[in-house]
Design a protein around this motif. Structure first.
Motif, PDB file in Angstrom:
ATOM      1  N   LYS A 146      11.439  -1.075  -5.748  1.00  8.61           N
ATOM      2  CA  LYS A 146      11.429  -1.810  -4.398  1.00  8.61           C
ATOM      3  C   LYS A 146      11.427  -3.490  -4.611  1.00  8.61           C
ATOM      4  O   LYS A 146      11.006  -4.065  -3.848  1.00  8.61           O
TER       5      LYS A 146
ATOM      6  N   ASP B 154       9.927  -2.903   3.552  1.00 12.31           N
ATOM      7  CA  ASP B 154       9.580  -2.350   2.338  1.00 12.31           C
ATOM      8  C   ASP B 154      10.669  -1.635   1.908  1.00 12.31           C
ATOM      9  O   ASP B 154      10.780  -0.359   1.816  1.00 12.31           O
TER      10      ASP B 154
ATOM     11  N   GLU C 126       6.554  -2.378   7.957  1.00 16.30           N
ATOM     12  CA  GLU C 126       5.345  -2.385   7.766  1.00 16.30           C
ATOM     13  C   GLU C 126       4.537  -3.900   8.102  1.00 16.30           C
ATOM     14  O   GLU C 126       5.240  -4.647   8.316  1.00 16.30           O
TER      15      GLU C 126
ATOM     16  N   GLU D 181      11.494   0.948   5.602  1.00 19.20           N
ATOM     17  CA  GLU D 181       9.868   1.170   5.576  1.00 19.20           C
ATOM     18  C   GLU D 181       9.644   0.051   6.542  1.00 19.20           C
ATOM     19  O   GLU D 181       9.394  -1.156   5.844  1.00 19.20           O
TER      20      GLU D 181
ATOM     21  N   ALA E  14       0.786  -1.309   0.006  1.00 19.63           N
ATOM     22  CA  ALA E  14      -0.029  -0.191  -0.012  1.00 19.63           C
ATOM     23  C   ALA E  14       0.788   1.113   0.107  1.00 19.63           C
ATOM     24  O   ALA E  14       1.720   1.335   1.066  1.00 19.63           O
TER      25      ALA E  14
ATOM     26  N   THR F 115       3.929   1.976   5.183  1.00 24.22           N
ATOM     27  CA  THR F 115       4.872   2.473   6.284  1.00 24.22           C
ATOM     28  C   THR F 115       4.419   3.765   6.852  1.00 24.22           C
ATOM     29  O   THR F 115       3.664   4.719   6.286  1.00 24.22           O
TER      30      THR F 115
HETATM   31 MN    MN Z   1       6.098   0.747   1.614  1.00 21.38          MN
END
Ligand code: MN
Length: 292
Positions: free
Chosen positions: A193, A180, A151, A149, A83, A263
């Motif tokens: 990513k 992430d 998550e 990040e 997301a 995040t």
């Molecule tokens: Mn992320």
């Protein structure tokens, strides 16, 4: 139950500070023939494996958790969904005040949008980017910025299409922490990513029955012992049931697929040699080394 993969491809049952080797329970997974079924066989056959774990754990070798090398509990999802900008403060504090985060790519689209994930949908990360805590993160381009990040990551347990907010949680097998990792820049998210090791799952998989409310967990991340990120998942803009409904409305979710929920504020760069620690309520904590 808390289930880990460790020391090669051993299956472990985490109990306190010990890991019991329950690899023998994997015989509950039927032999695979080509073409293999979509998804991660561990989660596709989880009820049978879970029952078998109870039968074999008494004979399993016990290890100190500190002595094992933890690997990702998820190995072969068909999709890792993630997301974008799903915590308000991540937009207000990181994206708007640090030009190095967005690099001018999304910021204009995001201004004034209350629920960015609903408007822009989830993005995908390559399954080949998965790593476990013990493998660490290899910084792909040290000349550019790679950010952490943290998550909450939701593991799908049953084939799922067109879930509703009301029945979405029936499809959740459990949870894990996710990093992430993100190369900042102007390329598409799915490219930046997805370098190898840019999706860290761990320290283990926690079954859904152990988490009373995934909308009320604390998750946190430190770099070299310094606090960088901390939030309650209560601050998620589009919450877990809505994320499952949104994603499964467009494509089928398969067992072992993962939704990374976004995040919170506090993202920032890491460089080779940094040590990331991350944890979450009921999910354990993990140490992840970065390297070049
Ligand atoms: Mn992320």
């Amino acid at each position: 139950m808390k289930i880990c993969r460790f020391d090669g491809d051993r299956l472990g049952l985490v109990e306190g500070v010990r890991v019991i080797d329950v690899t023998a329970a994997l015989d509950a997974i039927p032999p695979q023939t080509w073409p293999i079924a979509m998804g991660d066989p561990l989660y596709a056959h989880w009820p049978a494996v879970a029952a078998r774990i109870q039968e074999v754990k008494g004979a399993g070798e016990s290890h100190a958790l500190a002595d094992v090398a933890l690997l990702s509990p998820i190995t072969s999802p068909t999709k890792i969904m993630a997301a974008p900008v799903n915590y308000r403060k991540h937009f207000e504090i990181d994206v708007k005040t640090d030009p190095g985060v967005d690099q001018g790519v999304h910021i204009q689209q995001l201004e004034g949008v209350e629920r960015p994930t609903e408007k822009f949908g989830v993005f995908l990360k390559a399954a080949s980017s998965i790593a476990g805590p013990s493998e660490g993160v290899r910084i792909i381009r040290p000349d550019r910025r790679t950010d952490h990040e943290i998550e909450l990551s939701v593991v799908i347990g049953k084939t799922c299409r067109n879930a509703t907010r009301e029945n979405a949680m029936d499809y959740v097998a459990g949870y894990t922490l996710g990093l992430d990792m993100t190369l900042r820049g102007q390329e598409d998210r799915s490219f930046r990513k997805s370098p190898d090791s840019y999706t860290v799952f761990g320290p283990w998989f926690t079954t859904a029955d152990e988490i009373a409310d995934c909308g009320d967990l604390e998750i946190w991340l430190k770099v070299n012992g310094e606090h960088r990120q901390r939030t309650s998942t209560a601050a998620l803009t589009v919450d877990v049931p809505d994320l499952i409904a949104l994603a499964s409305g467009l494509y089928t979710l398969h067992p072992g697929d993962v939704i990374m929920t976004g995040t919170p504020e506090g993202v920032g760069p890491v460089k080779p040699g940094d040590v990331i620690t991350a944890g979450g309520t009921g999910l354990g904590d993990m140490t992840v080394q970065t390297r070049d």
